[in-house]
Design an enzyme around this catalytic site. Sequence first.
Site, short mmCIF file in Angstrom:
data_model
loop_
_atom_site.label_atom_id
_atom_site.label_comp_id
_atom_site.label_asym_id
_atom_site.label_seq_id
_atom_site.Cartn_x
_atom_site.Cartn_y
_atom_site.Cartn_z
N GLU A 251 8.03 -2.19 6.20
CA GLU A 251 7.01 -0.74 5.84
C GLU A 251 5.46 -1.14 5.76
O GLU A 251 5.03 -0.42 4.84
CB GLU A 251 7.92 -0.08 5.16
N GLU A 357 19.13 -0.80 9.55
CA GLU A 357 19.64 0.10 8.50
C GLU A 357 20.12 1.47 8.75
O GLU A 357 19.78 2.49 8.30
CB GLU A 357 18.41 0.36 7.41
O1 G3I Z 1 22.65 -1.90 -9.74
C1 G3I Z 1 21.70 -1.68 -10.71
C2 G3I Z 1 22.06 -1.12 -11.92
O2 G3I Z 1 23.16 -2.12 -12.62
C3 G3I Z 1 20.98 -0.77 -12.94
O3 G3I Z 1 21.59 -0.12 -14.08
C4 G3I Z 1 20.08 0.32 -12.05
C5 G3I Z 1 18.90 0.61 -13.03
O4 G3I Z 1 18.13 -0.29 -12.95
O5 G3I Z 1 19.61 -0.39 -11.17
C6 G3I Z 1 20.80 -0.65 -9.92
O6 G3I Z 1 20.16 -1.31 -8.88
C7 G3I Z 1 19.36 -0.31 -8.22
C8 G3I Z 1 20.10 -0.61 -6.70
O7 G3I Z 1 19.29 0.19 -5.71
C9 G3I Z 1 21.38 -0.19 -6.64
O8 G3I Z 1 21.58 0.88 -6.74
C10 G3I Z 1 17.97 -0.66 -8.17
O9 G3I Z 1 17.38 -0.07 -9.31
C11 G3I Z 1 17.14 0.23 -7.00
O10 G3I Z 1 15.90 -0.11 -6.80
C12 G3I Z 1 17.93 -0.04 -5.64
O11 G3I Z 1 17.13 0.60 -4.70
C13 G3I Z 1 17.34 0.11 -3.31
C14 G3I Z 1 15.93 0.29 -2.63
O12 G3I Z 1 15.83 0.01 -1.29
C15 G3I Z 1 14.93 -0.59 -3.42
O13 G3I Z 1 15.45 -2.02 -3.20
C16 G3I Z 1 18.55 0.91 -2.56
O14 G3I Z 1 19.58 0.52 -2.95
C17 G3I Z 1 18.36 0.35 -1.15
O15 G3I Z 1 19.28 1.20 -0.45
C18 G3I Z 1 16.85 0.61 -0.64
O16 G3I Z 1 16.77 0.21 0.70
C19 G3I Z 1 15.68 0.47 1.48
C20 G3I Z 1 15.51 -0.77 2.40
O17 G3I Z 1 15.32 -1.97 1.57
C21 G3I Z 1 14.18 -0.79 3.25
N1 G3I Z 1 14.22 0.74 3.94
C22 G3I Z 1 14.42 1.70 3.06
C23 G3I Z 1 15.62 1.52 2.31
C24 G3I Z 1 15.98 2.79 1.62
O18 G3I Z 1 15.05 3.22 0.39
#
Ligand code: G3I
Length: 445
Positions: A251, A357
């Site tokens: 991105e 994705e």
């Molecule tokens: O699992 C932890 C939890 O234990 C904790 O309490 C909480 C608060 O810190 O965080 C949780 O982890 C989160 C994780 O998702 C699981 O839900 C992370 O903070 C959060 O940053 C993470 O977000 C992910 C995001 O990318 C950032 O990495 C999303 O799941 C994921 O679907 C998203 O995926 C992105 C692709 O990488 C790139 N394209 C877009 C897509 C959607 O944004």
Amino acid sequence: MKNLMKHSYSYILLMAIVTFFACQTEDDGGGNAATTIVPSFELTISEQNPLTINVVNTSTGANGLTSFWQFRQGGPLQQDVSGSATHTYGASGEYQVSLIIQGPNGNVEISDTVIVDDGVVVTPPVANLKDATNSFSIGMAVQASRLTDEHDEILKSDFNNLTAEFEMKMNIMYPSQGTYDFTAADAIVNYGVANDMDIHGHTLIWHNSVPDWVENFTGTDEEFETMIEDYITTVVTRYSGTIRSWDVVNEAIEDNTGALRNSVFRTRMGDDYIAKCYQFARNADPNILLFYNDYNITFDTNKQATMFSIVDDLMAQGLIDGVGAQMHIDIYFPSASQIQSVVNGTVSRGLKMHFSELDVRVNPGNDISQLTEARAIEQRNKVREVVEIYDAIPNQNKFALTVWGLRDSETWLVDFWGQPDWPLLYNNDFTTKPAHDGFIEALSN
Ligand code: G3I
């Protein structure tokens, strides 16, 4: 719909075409990928004789190599001299049909099953996604905490490629300077290796997963660039031999304008940070596939144009092998022709295409509060359309189609959009949705 559909064998008058493929990369002895034997074959059931099958060898990378068919009726291997063969069965039973290619490093074999029942040959109905084709990998986004119980059972039955949804990003693996944390990444890689699944690395450089210490890096620009090179080298090297493909940069392009994003990487390393990061990855492991990954590159024409411009620049330096189109879509949009546009641009460049994705929103207008049957059917139709487009890609340009989450309750989209949606292939109780059927239907015709 239950996960395990009962096999109901009935005479199939239609040509049941099933394509099977496994992949073996041969190296030239110097550790560099020289050729890739990509065996595949198409099997059809004769319309003239219900006990006869026709097979066509559709392998690539096997020119000059000797191949054999095996029909498992006790007969000898049958050398494949013309690229196709027919075989007529007699007794009822279940038989493996195999194509065996004598590669420079041993045989490469792929098989499928036919059943002779009540005087006809049938190919058993496919219940699991990864059994519906082997011409590309079926991917799933996973989290280390979701590799057990029902998740484990479905991951093993439906998928053969894993992407870490968030645990292979810099903010997780490199939380503080000089201190790596590979705990979750290792868990995912070890699970994939143990279950014979490929792992797609996602993602080394992304403006949305920058640890605070990197965002506020206090050293010089040169020290920043050295730190990034060390990071990419450390991560890619750690997983050499297990992760064979990486989204190096994710991105990098702004929506609508198609301008380069002003990330800390661009600010500290210059506009050519992208090429630098791909060079770091290529240097770390010359045998892995390097992808550029982005969203909305099917319909955002400015973004798509910039993306292919970046790709062309990387291709000129031999630094890229594929494009990831994320496919965060809905049941209405984008159109098949818009999706096809990014496929055409990727394939025309000889690169691999990753639909990286996939999720399909059914409630973009926020007009329903629960999943209706009508919307579930529209989702099935959209999934079938996307998979048909992907399956029509030439084999050598295929890589994987990855779904971004298992159960509707685990999607990132609900938090992101702040409204209910059901974008994935499985219900919250782990049963399959019509969208799962649409995925298989796309590969069965
Ligand atoms: O699992 C932890 C939890 O234990 C904790 O309490 C909480 C608060 O810190 O965080 C949780 O982890 C989160 C994780 O998702 C699981 O839900 C992370 O903070 C959060 O940053 C993470 O977000 C992910 C995001 O990318 C950032 O990495 C999303 O799941 C994921 O679907 C998203 O995926 C992105 C692709 O990488 C790139 N394209 C877009 C897509 C959607 O944004």
